[in-house]
Design a protein around this motif. Structure first.
Motif, PDB file in Angstrom:
ATOM      1  N   UNK A 178       1.111   5.197  -4.386  1.00 21.17           N
ATOM      2  CA  UNK A 178       2.572   5.379  -4.470  1.00 21.17           C
ATOM      3  C   UNK A 178       3.028   6.477  -3.510  1.00 21.17           C
ATOM      4  N   UNK A 179       4.090   6.219  -2.770  1.00 22.65           N
ATOM      5  CA  UNK A 179       4.524   7.127  -1.707  1.00 22.65           C
ATOM      6  C   UNK A 179       5.295   8.335  -2.215  1.00 22.65           C
ATOM      7  N   UNK A 180       5.514   8.417  -3.541  1.00 21.18           N
ATOM      8  CA  UNK A 180       6.257   9.563  -4.060  1.00 21.18           C
ATOM      9  C   UNK A 180       5.452  10.857  -3.959  1.00 21.18           C
ATOM     10  N   UNK A 181       4.115  10.742  -3.846  1.00 25.03           N
ATOM     11  CA  UNK A 181       3.278  11.943  -3.814  1.00 25.03           C
ATOM     12  C   UNK A 181       2.367  12.003  -2.591  1.00 25.03           C
ATOM     13  N   UNK A 182       1.750  10.871  -2.246  1.00 23.89           N
ATOM     14  CA  UNK A 182       0.801  10.818  -1.131  1.00 23.89           C
ATOM     15  C   UNK A 182       1.308   9.839  -0.079  1.00 23.89           C
ATOM     16  N   UNK A 183       1.302  10.281   1.175  1.00 22.93           N
ATOM     17  CA  UNK A 183       1.704   9.380   2.260  1.00 22.93           C
ATOM     18  C   UNK A 183       0.627   9.390   3.338  1.00 22.93           C
ATOM     19  N   UNK A 184       0.515   8.273   4.048  1.00 18.17           N
ATOM     20  CA  UNK A 184      -0.449   8.166   5.136  1.00 18.17           C
ATOM     21  C   UNK A 184       0.256   8.426   6.453  1.00 18.17           C
TER      22      UNK A 184
END
Length: 264
Positions: free
Chosen positions: A247-253
Motif C-alpha cells: 500500500x502506497x500510504x506508507x511505503x513507495x518504490x
C-alpha cells in the motif's frame, strides 16, 4: 534440443499452488510460469503471507501442486524419486538444525548423503567435494568448530556449504538472511551471487530483502495478490511491478533509485 533449452534447470508451467482437503481446495496462487536457467541467481519476493513458502514447498516436492507442471532437468517432478531429487536439488531451510553438537565439517559432509553407501562412508571424491564446499564459502577455518559455537551468519554459511557439498544443479534457500544484521544480509546474498558465477549452479532464494534482490539477482519471481510475475529486475521496475507490492500510504518504490522508501 537447443542450447537455450539445455540451460533450463527448472520450469513451471501454468502452476497452481495451495492446499487441498477432502472437501475443499484453497488456491494460494495460480497461472505461475517461469524458467530458471543454469548459473542464475533468482530472488522470490512478495509481501508477508502472499505464498512464497508455499511455492518453495511445491517446487521442492514437499507439497503437491494443485495443477500445472514442474519440470526439473527435463523430467516431470511428479515422477522424480526422492533419491533422484536429492541429486538434482538441495535445500537450505530456516528451521534450526537437529544436532548442533556436530562439527562444521561433519555437518557439511552430510550433504554427500545421496551418494554414500548405507553406512555413510565417505570416499576420496566425497571428501574432496566436502573440502571444496568449505573453500567456496570461505569457512575452512571453522571446520573443527561445533555448530553450537557459531553465530547465525556463520551457521548460514555452513548450511550453504552443505548444500554445495550435495553437488546439485539447483539450490533452493528459504529466507537465508533471517536473523542477520544488514551487513550480513548483504554478505550472504552477495555470496550467493558469486557462487552462481563460480560454480554455474542455479540458486533460488526467497527473501524480504527486495532492495538487495533487485541489485543482485539475474531474474526475480514477484508474487502479487492477483498474479505472479517473472522477469529481470530492470524490466520489472519499468513495468511498475514493485510499485504495486505494498500500500502506497506508507511505503513507495522509487524507480530512480531502484529501492523502497517511507512515504513522508
Amino acid at each position: 534440443m537447443s542450447e537455450e533449452t539445455n540451460n533450463i534447470i527448472l520450469k513451471a508451467e501454468q502452476l497452481s499452488i495451495g492446499y487441498k482437503t477432502k472437501n475443499n481446495e484453497s488456491v494460494v496462487a495460480s497461472h505461475i510460469n517461469f524458467e530458471l536457467e543454469k548459473g542464475q541467481l533468482i530472488g522470490l519476493v512478495g509481501a508477508n503471507g502472499i505464498g512464497k513458502s508455499t511455492l518453495l514447498r511445491t517446487l521442492i516436492k514437499v507439497q503437491p501442486a494443485l495443477s500445472g507442471s514442474i519440470v526439473l532437468n527435463g523430467e516431470d517432478l511428479k515422477s522424480t524419486t526422492s533419491l533422484e531429487l536429492a541429486k538434482q536439488l538441495s535445500i537450505v531451510l530456516t528451521e534450526p538444525i537437529s544436532s548442533k553438537n556436530l562439527s562444521v565439517y561433519e555437518l557439511v559432509a552430510l550433504g554427500r548423503y545421496p551418494y554414500t553407501n548405507w553406512i555413510g562412508s565417505l570416499t576420496e571424491k566425497d571428501i574432496a567435494i566436502t573440502e571444496n564446499a568449505l573453500k567456496l564459502v570461505n569457512i575452512e577455518d571453522l571446520k573443527t568448530k561445533r555448530c553450537y559455537e557459531l553465530s547465525d551468519g556463520q551457521l548460514q554459511k555452513v548450511m550453504l556449504a552443505r548444500a554445495l557439498a550435495q553437488d546439485t544443479d539447483i539450490i533452493v534457500l528459504d529466507e537465508p538472511t533471517t536473523h542477520l544484521d544488514m551487513y550480513h544480509k548483504a554478505y550472504i546474498l552477495k555470496l550467493l551471487q558469486k557462487l552462481t558465477k563460480d560454480t554455474g549452479k542455479t540458486i533460488l532464494f526467497s527473501s524480504h530483502e527486495i532492495d538487495l534482490a533487485i541489485q543482485l539477482c539475474d531474474t526475480m519471481i514477484v508474487m502479487q495478490n492477483d498474479k505472479v510475475v517473472f522477469d529481470e529486475p530492470r524490466h520489472l521496475i519499468s513495468q511498475g511491478v514493485f510499485e504495486a507490492l505494498f500500500p502506497s500510504d506508507l511505503i513507495v518504490f522509487d524507480t530512480k533509485t531502484g529501492g523502497f522508501r517511507v512515504n513522508k
